[in-house]
Design a protein around this motif. Sequence first.
Motif, PDB file in Angstrom:
ATOM      1  N   ILE A 177       1.090   1.906 -16.947  1.00  0.00           N
ATOM      2  CA  ILE A 177       1.003   0.878 -15.906  1.00  0.00           C
ATOM      3  C   ILE A 177       2.349   0.721 -15.197  1.00  0.00           C
ATOM      4  N   GLU A 178       3.432   0.709 -15.961  1.00  0.00           N
ATOM      5  CA  GLU A 178       4.763   0.579 -15.370  1.00  0.00           C
ATOM      6  C   GLU A 178       5.068   1.738 -14.428  1.00  0.00           C
ATOM      7  N   VAL A 179       4.760   2.948 -14.855  1.00  0.00           N
ATOM      8  CA  VAL A 179       5.038   4.136 -14.039  1.00  0.00           C
ATOM      9  C   VAL A 179       4.192   4.114 -12.762  1.00  0.00           C
ATOM     10  N   LEU A 180       2.925   3.751 -12.891  1.00  0.00           N
ATOM     11  CA  LEU A 180       2.077   3.673 -11.697  1.00  0.00           C
ATOM     12  C   LEU A 180       2.582   2.596 -10.736  1.00  0.00           C
ATOM     13  N   GLY A 181       3.041   1.487 -11.293  1.00  0.00           N
ATOM     14  CA  GLY A 181       3.599   0.426 -10.446  1.00  0.00           C
ATOM     15  C   GLY A 181       4.834   0.904  -9.694  1.00  0.00           C
ATOM     16  N   LYS A 240       5.115   2.923  -1.220  1.00  0.00           N
ATOM     17  CA  LYS A 240       4.752   1.772  -0.384  1.00  0.00           C
ATOM     18  C   LYS A 240       3.246   1.736  -0.141  1.00  0.00           C
ATOM     19  N   VAL A 241       2.520   1.911  -1.238  1.00  0.00           N
ATOM     20  CA  VAL A 241       1.060   1.933  -1.213  1.00  0.00           C
ATOM     21  C   VAL A 241       0.579   0.947  -2.285  1.00  0.00           C
ATOM     22  N   PRO A 242      -0.435   0.142  -1.978  1.00  0.00           N
ATOM     23  CA  PRO A 242      -0.958  -0.745  -3.017  1.00  0.00           C
ATOM     24  C   PRO A 242      -1.405   0.053  -4.249  1.00  0.00           C
ATOM     25  N   LEU A 243      -1.191  -0.525  -5.413  1.00  0.00           N
ATOM     26  CA  LEU A 243      -1.483   0.162  -6.663  1.00  0.00           C
ATOM     27  C   LEU A 243      -2.910   0.688  -6.723  1.00  0.00           C
ATOM     28  N   MET A 244      -3.886  -0.127  -6.378  1.00  0.00           N
ATOM     29  CA  MET A 244      -5.278   0.312  -6.474  1.00  0.00           C
ATOM     30  C   MET A 244      -5.575   1.456  -5.493  1.00  0.00           C
ATOM     31  N   VAL A 278      -4.166   4.563  -7.178  1.00  0.00           N
ATOM     32  CA  VAL A 278      -5.051   4.985  -8.267  1.00  0.00           C
ATOM     33  C   VAL A 278      -6.260   5.726  -7.704  1.00  0.00           C
ATOM     34  N   LYS A 279      -6.836   5.185  -6.635  1.00  0.00           N
ATOM     35  CA  LYS A 279      -8.007   5.821  -6.026  1.00  0.00           C
ATOM     36  C   LYS A 279      -7.634   7.166  -5.400  1.00  0.00           C
ATOM     37  N   THR A 280      -6.521   7.203  -4.677  1.00  0.00           N
ATOM     38  CA  THR A 280      -6.077   8.434  -4.021  1.00  0.00           C
ATOM     39  C   THR A 280      -5.811   9.548  -5.031  1.00  0.00           C
ATOM     40  N   LEU A 281      -5.196   9.192  -6.142  1.00  0.00           N
ATOM     41  CA  LEU A 281      -4.865  10.184  -7.160  1.00  0.00           C
ATOM     42  C   LEU A 281      -6.023  10.435  -8.126  1.00  0.00           C
TER      43      LEU A 281
END
Length: 70
Positions: free
Chosen positions: A41-45, A52-56, A59-62
């Motif tokens: 979670i920390e790394v994704l944040g 400069k992309v919202p986290l969700m 997650v969806k893009t990747l």
Amino acid sequence: EDWQRFVMLKDKKETNAISDQEQLELNQLIQEEEQLRLKRIEVLGELSKLKKVPLMELVKTLNIQPMRHG
């Protein structure tokens, strides 16, 4: 593999066939899993901030899938 050992110990616990030593090992594996989840979670944040992309959206893009839950 740790995951296979985790599943085996979890199954033993559910059938009340787990020894004290195995319970300690299971507790350790659970703690390790929790630490890995937190690090993920920390790394994704951090990555979402850098991009400069919202986290969700990241997650969806990747196409990041939830971790298996024990």
